[in-house]
Design a protein around this motif. Structure first.
Motif, PDB file in Angstrom:
ATOM      1  N   LYS A   1      -4.268  10.311 -14.212  1.00 50.31           N
ATOM      2  CA  LYS A   1      -4.671  11.583 -13.620  1.00 50.31           C
ATOM      3  C   LYS A   1      -5.620  11.337 -12.459  1.00 50.31           C
ATOM      4  O   LYS A   1      -6.127  10.249 -12.281  1.00 50.31           O
ATOM      5  N   GLY A   2      -5.856  12.364 -11.687  1.00 51.84           N
ATOM      6  CA  GLY A   2      -6.790  12.286 -10.579  1.00 51.84           C
ATOM      7  C   GLY A   2      -6.190  11.588  -9.372  1.00 51.84           C
ATOM      8  O   GLY A   2      -4.971  11.415  -9.273  1.00 51.84           O
ATOM      9  N   PRO A   3      -7.063  11.156  -8.460  1.00 55.01           N
ATOM     10  CA  PRO A   3      -6.576  10.536  -7.223  1.00 55.01           C
ATOM     11  C   PRO A   3      -5.658   9.333  -7.452  1.00 55.01           C
ATOM     12  O   PRO A   3      -4.710   9.129  -6.694  1.00 55.01           O
ATOM     13  N   ALA A   4      -5.903   8.551  -8.488  1.00 52.21           N
ATOM     14  CA  ALA A   4      -5.089   7.360  -8.743  1.00 52.21           C
ATOM     15  C   ALA A   4      -3.638   7.708  -9.058  1.00 52.21           C
ATOM     16  O   ALA A   4      -2.755   6.860  -8.912  1.00 52.21           O
ATOM     17  N   SER A   5      -3.378   8.941  -9.444  1.00 50.98           N
ATOM     18  CA  SER A   5      -2.002   9.343  -9.741  1.00 50.98           C
ATOM     19  C   SER A   5      -1.122   9.289  -8.488  1.00 50.98           C
ATOM     20  O   SER A   5       0.096   9.216  -8.588  1.00 50.98           O
ATOM     21  N   TYR A   6      -1.747   9.293  -7.317  1.00 53.74           N
ATOM     22  CA  TYR A   6      -1.013   9.215  -6.050  1.00 53.74           C
ATOM     23  C   TYR A   6      -0.651   7.776  -5.669  1.00 53.74           C
ATOM     24  O   TYR A   6       0.153   7.562  -4.780  1.00 53.74           O
ATOM     25  N   PHE A   7      -1.285   6.788  -6.291  1.00 58.03           N
ATOM     26  CA  PHE A   7      -1.155   5.406  -5.841  1.00 58.03           C
ATOM     27  C   PHE A   7       0.278   4.878  -5.821  1.00 58.03           C
ATOM     28  O   PHE A   7       0.669   4.252  -4.832  1.00 58.03           O
ATOM     29  N   PRO A   8       1.085   5.090  -6.855  1.00 59.28           N
ATOM     30  CA  PRO A   8       2.465   4.584  -6.776  1.00 59.28           C
ATOM     31  C   PRO A   8       3.231   5.163  -5.581  1.00 59.28           C
ATOM     32  O   PRO A   8       3.951   4.441  -4.889  1.00 59.28           O
ATOM     33  N   SER A   9       3.041   6.439  -5.324  1.00 60.71           N
ATOM     34  CA  SER A   9       3.714   7.084  -4.203  1.00 60.71           C
ATOM     35  C   SER A   9       3.198   6.565  -2.870  1.00 60.71           C
ATOM     36  O   SER A   9       3.967   6.363  -1.928  1.00 60.71           O
ATOM     37  N   ILE A  10       1.896   6.316  -2.772  1.00 59.64           N
ATOM     38  CA  ILE A  10       1.315   5.787  -1.537  1.00 59.64           C
ATOM     39  C   ILE A  10       1.898   4.410  -1.246  1.00 59.64           C
ATOM     40  O   ILE A  10       2.320   4.124  -0.121  1.00 59.64           O
ATOM     41  N   GLU A  11       1.940   3.562  -2.248  1.00 53.47           N
ATOM     42  CA  GLU A  11       2.489   2.214  -2.054  1.00 53.47           C
ATOM     43  C   GLU A  11       3.958   2.267  -1.647  1.00 53.47           C
ATOM     44  O   GLU A  11       4.387   1.554  -0.733  1.00 53.47           O
ATOM     45  N   LYS A  12       4.720   3.122  -2.299  1.00 47.28           N
ATOM     46  CA  LYS A  12       6.152   3.226  -2.008  1.00 47.28           C
ATOM     47  C   LYS A  12       6.391   3.817  -0.612  1.00 47.28           C
ATOM     48  O   LYS A  12       7.209   3.315   0.155  1.00 47.28           O
ATOM     49  N   THR A  13       5.660   4.855  -0.279  1.00 43.64           N
ATOM     50  CA  THR A  13       5.871   5.562   0.984  1.00 43.64           C
ATOM     51  C   THR A  13       5.404   4.771   2.199  1.00 43.64           C
ATOM     52  O   THR A  13       6.076   4.753   3.230  1.00 43.64           O
ATOM     53  N   TYR A  14       4.255   4.100   2.076  1.00 46.49           N
ATOM     54  CA  TYR A  14       3.654   3.466   3.245  1.00 46.49           C
ATOM     55  C   TYR A  14       3.740   1.939   3.223  1.00 46.49           C
ATOM     56  O   TYR A  14       3.306   1.287   4.165  1.00 46.49           O
ATOM     57  N   GLY A  15       4.313   1.360   2.156  1.00 45.49           N
ATOM     58  CA  GLY A  15       4.648  -0.056   2.125  1.00 45.49           C
ATOM     59  C   GLY A  15       3.512  -1.059   2.046  1.00 45.49           C
ATOM     60  O   GLY A  15       3.692  -2.214   2.411  1.00 45.49           O
ATOM     61  N   ARG A  16       2.346  -0.617   1.622  1.00 45.19           N
ATOM     62  CA  ARG A  16       1.208  -1.522   1.463  1.00 45.19           C
ATOM     63  C   ARG A  16       0.593  -1.316   0.088  1.00 45.19           C
ATOM     64  O   ARG A  16       0.558  -0.188  -0.407  1.00 45.19           O
ATOM     65  N   PRO A  17       0.043  -2.373  -0.503  1.00 44.11           N
ATOM     66  CA  PRO A  17      -0.639  -2.193  -1.785  1.00 44.11           C
ATOM     67  C   PRO A  17      -1.942  -1.396  -1.620  1.00 44.11           C
ATOM     68  O   PRO A  17      -2.547  -1.406  -0.537  1.00 44.11           O
TER      69      PRO A  17
END
Length: 78
Positions: free
Chosen positions: A14-30
């Motif tokens: 939950k919270g901001p970290a819930s976006y992390f998988p999508s951020i990595e997939k969308t923008y191609g950086r860890p």
């Protein structure tokens, strides 16, 4: 997997970290690289950091805000 077989470690993030998988997939950086970019821009303010991610890296507002919020919280709310 049925709910009664789920372990505590399988809970939804939950919270901001819930976006992390999508951020990595969308923008191609860890996430570690994104956090390093945010930290390199300190002592900029929260919204300045969000704007930097949006303008310089094409990140959407929600993703940028989540990343900045999580990074600043990790660093004691600078």
């Amino acid at each position: 997997m049925p709910a009664h077989f789920m372990r505590m470690s399988d809970k939804t993030i939950k919270g901001p970290a819930s976006y992390f998988p999508s951020i990595e997939k969308t923008y191609g950086r860890p996430i570690s690289e994104w956090k390093a970019l945010v930290r390199a821009a300190l002592p900029a303010r929260h919204m300045e950091l969000v704007a930097m991610l949006k303008t310089q890296h094409g990140m959407g507002n929600g993703h940028a805000n989540a990343l900045v919020a999580h990074t600043l919280a990790e660093d004691g709310g600078r």
